[in-house]
Design an enzyme around this catalytic site. Structure first.
Site, short mmCIF file in Angstrom:
data_model
loop_
_atom_site.label_atom_id
_atom_site.label_comp_id
_atom_site.label_asym_id
_atom_site.label_seq_id
_atom_site.Cartn_x
_atom_site.Cartn_y
_atom_site.Cartn_z
CB SER A 49 -0.95 -0.05 1.20
OG SER A 49 -1.93 0.95 1.09
CG ASP A 170 -4.16 -1.50 0.28
OD1 ASP A 170 -3.24 -2.21 0.72
OD2 ASP A 170 -4.20 -0.27 0.44
#
EC number: 3.1.1.-
Length: 481
Positions: A49, A170
């Site tokens: 991320s 993500d």
């Protein structure tokens, strides 16, 4: 030694590890000069991320093929771009909140997409040909936090024209702390070592004695302040997805994943008594807006910078394998001191490899020179062989002349022998002639002597007769008278 850097996900809280990295890079520059960069010292840099964005910033090639960002610029990057990635009007807009609850992410991600595509252009990750994706697509995929940013779709095409599609969210959903993936990467490195494609040829897979791991967290909230079982017992599906601007489900998955990985890695290193080779820096006391993923106000971002700075002054912590909680390490010093120690280890490792590469280059030069000399000797050998072959052919071509010459030489030798024999005969004849001459001369001398003796005898005889005659004559004279 394999060196590893791991950076957690955490949205806007990426400012915290960014601050830590800026300090680590400054220590490396103190040791090796102002051009030192984080990417120069780590074999593997993994990020999830927002950690993936930081990883790209410190590794993607820029001017002169050097890292695009110095670590000290990470914080300023967040301060500049975060308010546009997480705009306040989307976060505090009532209609937007309702839309986010019913369908669609809180932020449209358009600024993040245009910014990454403009920054990274056509740079690709080329380690795996079949996944030769643009780095901008990789970054958009790893940062597509559910409910915050839209999932990302992209395609790649291999050398044969085969298209592969990717639908990504993500990376924190799978591993908010990417150390597990990093350890898998180390296993991949070990495979390359076995194949002879890596300079650490004497390392074994998962050999913690030969691993140096720095793991940076983005901070977690105080456990007792954000969620509790009493409140969570009343949540339905909506409550788990959205609660006071946060997503408890994502927080639980992310924090649990990070904690489990930290416990797992700590167990590996502590069980082999190599815990000094693993440094985990994490702030576990976040509260209020500082614990959010997307509050990008100047005030909150400055607070996160301060948290990163203060985290350097805190003692080194290590997971208690009984409780699963981080505890200060007795005699471990501060995180700042630990980073200085790791910087020295990283610098020494780099210098060691540079010396080895130089030695290999020198050895390679010597090998090249030896190879050149061997090639020259081989050429001389071939030339001599060719000359020998040419000489043999010339000899074969001249053989009739040689045979004739040998015949003439034999005849000459025979003639010489006959001449020699004739000379010997002549010498013998000459000797015999000399002997004959001597005999003739001797005979002549004897004959002369004999003749001379005979004449003398005759003369004596004649003289005696004359006296007789004369005597007779004198005696007859009276007769005439």
């Amino acid at each position: 030694m394999v060196t590893v850097l791991s950076i957690d996900g955490g949205g806007i809280r990426g400012i915290i590890p960014g601050t830590i990295l800026g300090h680590l890079e400054s220590k490396l520059q103190e040791l090796d000069g102002p051009n030192a960069r984080i990417a120069d010292y780590f074999d593997v840099i993994a990020g999830t991320s927002t950690g993936g964005l930081i990883t790209t910033m410190v590794t993607a090639p820029g001017v002169n093929n050097r890292p695009m960002f110095a670590a000290k610029n990470i914080t300023s990057f967040y301060l500049e771009h975060s308010p546009k990635i997480f705009p306040e009007h989307s976060r505090n807009n009532f209609v937007g909140k309702i839309t986010n609850l019913i369908g669609g992410p809180k932020y449209d991600g358009k600024y993040l997409k245009s910014m990454l595509e403009g920054l990274l252009g056509n740079i690709t990750g080329k380690a795996i040909v079949s996944k030769n994706a643009l780095l901008s697509d990789v970054c958009l995929g790893t940062s597509a936090a559910p409910t915050f940013l839209p999932p990302h779709y992209f395609e790649t095409k291999d050398a044969d024209g085969k298209i592969r599609t990717f639908d990504l969210v993500d990376g924190g959903v799978a591993a908010n702390n990417p150390v597990t993936q990093t350890l898998m990467a180390i296993t991949h490195i070990s495979k390359q070592i076995l194949l002879g494609n890596f300079e650490l040829v004497d390392m074994q897979p998962m050999d913690s004695n030969r691993m140096l791991v720095v793991s940076l967290g983005t901070g977690i909230a105080k456990l007792e302040e954000k969620y509790n079982a009493k409140d969570a017992a009343r949540w339905g599906m909506l409550g788990w997805v959205y609660n006071n601007g946060a997503s408890p489900l994502l927080d639980v998955y992310g924090d649990a994943s990070s904690d489990m990985v930290d416990i797992h890695v700590s167990t590996i290193f502590q069980s082999l008594r190599n815990e000094q080779n693993y440094l985990r820096i994490q702030e576990d006391n976040l509260a209020g807006e500082a614990s959010s993923l997307d509050i990008s106000t100047i005030k909150n971002m400055q607070t996160l910078v301060q948290i990163g700075d203060s985290l350097l002054k805190k003692p080194v912590c290590r997971v208690n394998l009984e409780t699963g909680r981080p505890e200060p390490v007795q005699g471990g010093g501060t995180n700042e001191e630990a980073l200085a120690r790791f910087a020295k280890l990283l610098s020494d490792e780099r210098k060691f490899r540079q010396a080895n590469r130089h030695a290999l280059q020198v050895s390679g030069s010597e090998d090249d020179l030896l190879t050149k000399k061997i090639a020259e000797l081989e050429k001389i050998k071939e030339d001599l062989k060719q000359a020998k072959d040419d000489a043999m052919q010339s000899w074969l071509d001249s053989r009739p002349l040689v045979d004739e010459l040998e015949k003439m030489q034999a005849e000459l030798a025979s003639a010489k022998a006959r001449v020699l024999k004739a000379n010997t005969t002549i010498s013998e004849l000459q000797a015999q002639l000399g002997t004959t001459d001597m005999c003739i001369k001797s005979a002549k001398e004897d004959e002369q002597k004999f003749h001379s003796s005979d004449v003398a005898t005759h003369l004596r005889s004649n003289t005696a007769g004359s006296r007789s005659v004369c005597h007779l004559s004198s005696s007859s004279t009276p007769l005439h008278q």
